[in-house]
Structure formats: structure tokens, C-alpha cells
Design an enzyme around this catalytic site. Structure first.
Site, PDB file in Angstrom:
ATOM      1  N   SER A 275      13.833 -59.408  56.401  1.00 31.76           N
ATOM      2  CA  SER A 275      13.072 -58.503  55.543  1.00 31.76           C
ATOM      3  C   SER A 275      12.230 -59.304  54.558  1.00 31.76           C
ATOM      4  CB  SER A 275      14.013 -57.525  54.832  1.00 31.76           C
ATOM      5  OG  SER A 275      14.150 -57.844  53.485  1.00 31.76           O
ATOM      6  N   LYS A 276      11.030 -58.762  54.304  1.00 34.45           N
ATOM      7  CA  LYS A 276      10.116 -59.441  53.379  1.00 34.45           C
ATOM      8  C   LYS A 276      10.756 -59.548  52.007  1.00 34.45           C
ATOM      9  CE  LYS A 276       5.993 -57.343  55.362  1.00 34.45           C
ATOM     10  NZ  LYS A 276       5.270 -56.087  55.269  1.00 34.45           N
ATOM     11  N   SER A 277      11.390 -58.415  51.574  1.00 28.87           N
ATOM     12  CA  SER A 277      11.913 -58.407  50.215  1.00 28.87           C
ATOM     13  C   SER A 277      13.085 -59.379  50.054  1.00 28.87           C
ATOM     14  CB  SER A 277      12.323 -56.991  49.818  1.00 28.87           C
ATOM     15  OG  SER A 277      13.115 -56.443  50.830  1.00 28.87           O
TER      16      SER A 277
END
Ligand code: GLU
Length: 308
Positions: A275-277
């Protein structure tokens, strides 16, 4: 003489597929996998590969991330048909779809904030009641304002009360002539394949237009897949259950249903979805570390069931 298979193949029109990232961060290996599966699928069949920029979240979308998406895809050797469809430029299309659903009486303005919803759910759960949750684990919207009179809705909207627009799921399901299904050519997270019965009710009253923009992911993706005449939706298994909502919206709006092909996710060494976050290693960082496009393609496609 062409054999029967070749004849059948020539009878199937070439597919149109799309890769639809959100420009709110750098692409990682999971995105590379999705883009590659789509691109190879189109290429093997003389089809069309489209890039769609899902930038309705105007607070998080950034032009530099959109530029990075194009740069990463080109570096991987992918090409796509232009112009690119940018969702932030298509709001009138989504407004038109929402107004159809308003006319059908299937959406309502929802005034409860996330905090109010959480409080209401916590109160109910404190009494020992179980509150329904959607497949992503979020509690269903309580729907207290589902039954507000038209006059009351108008009054509160005119007074500037912030609101989203939600689908009245019960009303939408009540009107269905038959159960909805879709054809899955890939697999769901539990190996589901073939004809899948859609269970949109599991999502409760989903948001179709947010407070700040006249659409939501579910509405925009359904409208865009129809506008762009997508024949095959190829995306990660994390969106498998959301397909039920898209299927319902297609039915309500009279839109065609594409074929679906969900693919496995790229996971980190702990088995978690990238995930990017969570700061998953980006393609740009892998490139900067000296990996070649084919190294990154190998990492992105291992164990992916990459048949085209
Ligand atoms: N924009 C979505 C994402 O970045 C993909 C939507 C879709 O493929 O339907 O996860």
C-alpha cells in the site's frame, strides 16, 4: 483452413481494458502487476489498453504523481491510447448518473458525519447488538435520514448542511427482478470463479457522491467503464467484492456488464498487500536502485498467474 478455435477467436471483438490508478502516491509493484496484466491481455488479442486517472479525491491527487505514473509505465515498456480519461474532468457524466438514480428514488442525502456514525455504532454495540459491517470491515451507514421527507431534505440542503448522497440499498434490492451475477474469468480471494452471485447488500447504503465531489469511487468507475466501452475489467482481488456494487449500479443505470478478471495481489514478505500509505517500495525507487525494467517486471509478475 482455420480450425474451430481460430474461427471462434476471430468472432470475438478485440477487448478494451483499462489500468486505473489514483495519482495520490507513487506506483508500487502491485500497480505494475495490474498494468502489465491489462496491457498483455490487450496486446495478445489485438485489443486496446487505456489509462484512466482516478483523481476524484481532489485533496490527495497531485499532477506530479500523474506525471510519475506515465513515466513509470513508459519505463516498463507499456503504451496506451490517448487522450487519458481524467475523472476530475468528467463530473457532468457522474452528475447525470446520480440524477437518474435520484429520479428513481434510490438515493438520499445523508447528513451524518463519520464521527456521528461511529458514535451511533458504538452506542448500539455497547448494548450488545451486532452492527453490520461491509466486506472491508467498515460499519454500515445507520441510515436514520433515509426516511426524511422531501421538504426536510430540501430545507437542510438549502441551509448548507454538509451531506453525501447514498444509495438506498434496500430499496434498490427490492426492485431487482432476479439476483445479479457477473462472470469471473480470474479468481476472487477464495478462488471464486465462473458465475458469481453479486451480494451488493453486504455493503449497505454506499456513498455515490461525496461531500466535496459529485461522485464516489463506485459511481465513477461504473460510469467510466461504460463510457469507455471496457469489455474486460482486470484488477486486483482487493476489488472483487466491490464488483457487486458495480454490478448493481450497471443494472440500475442500464449499463452493460463487462467481463471481470481479478488477479492476485503482490504481497510483502509478511504477506500483507502493498500500500502507498504504508510506504511500499515504489517503482521509481526500484529504478533508482539500479533495477532494469525486466527485473521489475519479473518481481511484479511472479506467482501472478500471468497467462494472457
Ligand atoms: N483506482 C483504483 C485503485 O487505484 C482501481 C479501480 C479499478 O480498477 O476499478 O485501486
Amino acid at each position: 483452413m482455420p480450425d474451430a478455435t481460430a474461427a471462434a477467436n476471430t468472432a470475438t471483438p478485440p477487448p478494451t481494458v483499462r489500468f486505473a490508478p489514483s495519482p495520490n502516491g507513487l506506483l508500487h509493484l502491485g500497480h505494475a502487476r495490474s498494468a502489465l496484466v491489462n496491457w498483455r491481455f490487450a496486446r495478445a488479442r489485438g485489443g486496446t489498453f487505456l489509462l484512466r486517472i482516478e483523481d476524484i479525491d481532489t485533496t490527495r491527487a497531485r499532477p506530479e504523481f500523474e506525471a510519475a505514473i506515465a513515466e513509470d509505465l513508459a519505463w516498463l515498456g507499456l503504451d496506451w491510447v490517448t487522450p487519458v480519461r481524467r475523472q476530475s474532468e468528467q463530473f457532468p457524466d457522474y452528475e447525470a448518473a446520480l440524477s437518474e438514480l435520484k429520479k428513481l428514488g434510490l438515493v438520499y442525502p445523508a447528513f451524518m458525519s463519520r464521527a456521528e456514525t461511529a458514535r451511533k455504532v458504538a452506542e448500539a454495540e455497547a448494548t450488545g447488538a451486532s452492527w453490520p459491517r461491509d466486506p472491508d470491515g467498515a460499519p454500515h451507514y445507520p441510515g436514520n435520514d433515509r426516511g426524511l421527507s422531501a421538504a426536510e431534505r430540501r430545507r437542510r440542503i438549502a441551509a448548507g448542511e454538509p451531506h453525501t448522497w447514498r444509495l438506498d440499498m434496500e430499496a434498490a434490492l427490492r426492485g431487482l427482478p432476479d439476483p445479479l451475477s457477473w462472470t469471473e474469468h480470474g479468481t476472487g480471494p477464495d478462488g471464486e470463479t465462473g458465475t458469481i452471485l453479486a451480494d451488493p447488500g453486504a455493503w449497505g447504503d454506499v456513498v455515490l457522491a461525496r461531500r466535496d465531489v459529485p461522485t464516489s469511487y463506485h459511481l465513477a468507475v461504473t460510469v467510466d467503464d461504460a463510457v469507455q466501452a471496457i469489455t474486460d475489467v482486470i484488477r486486483g482481488q482487493d476489488l472483487f467484492t466491490a464488483t457487486a456494487v458495480h454490478r448493481l449500479l450497471q443494472h440500475l443505470l442500464g449499463l452493460p456488464t463487462p467481463r471481470y478478471r481479478h488477479h492476485g495481489l503482490v504481497r510483502d514478505p509478511q504477506g500483507r498487500k502493498l500500500s502507498k500509505s504504508e510506504g511500499a517500495t515504489s517503482i521509481a525507487a526500484l529504478r533508482a536502485s539500479g533495477l532494469s525494467p525486466s527485473d521489475v517486471i519479473a518481481l511484479a509478475t511472479q506467482e501472478a498467474g500471468m497467462e494472457s
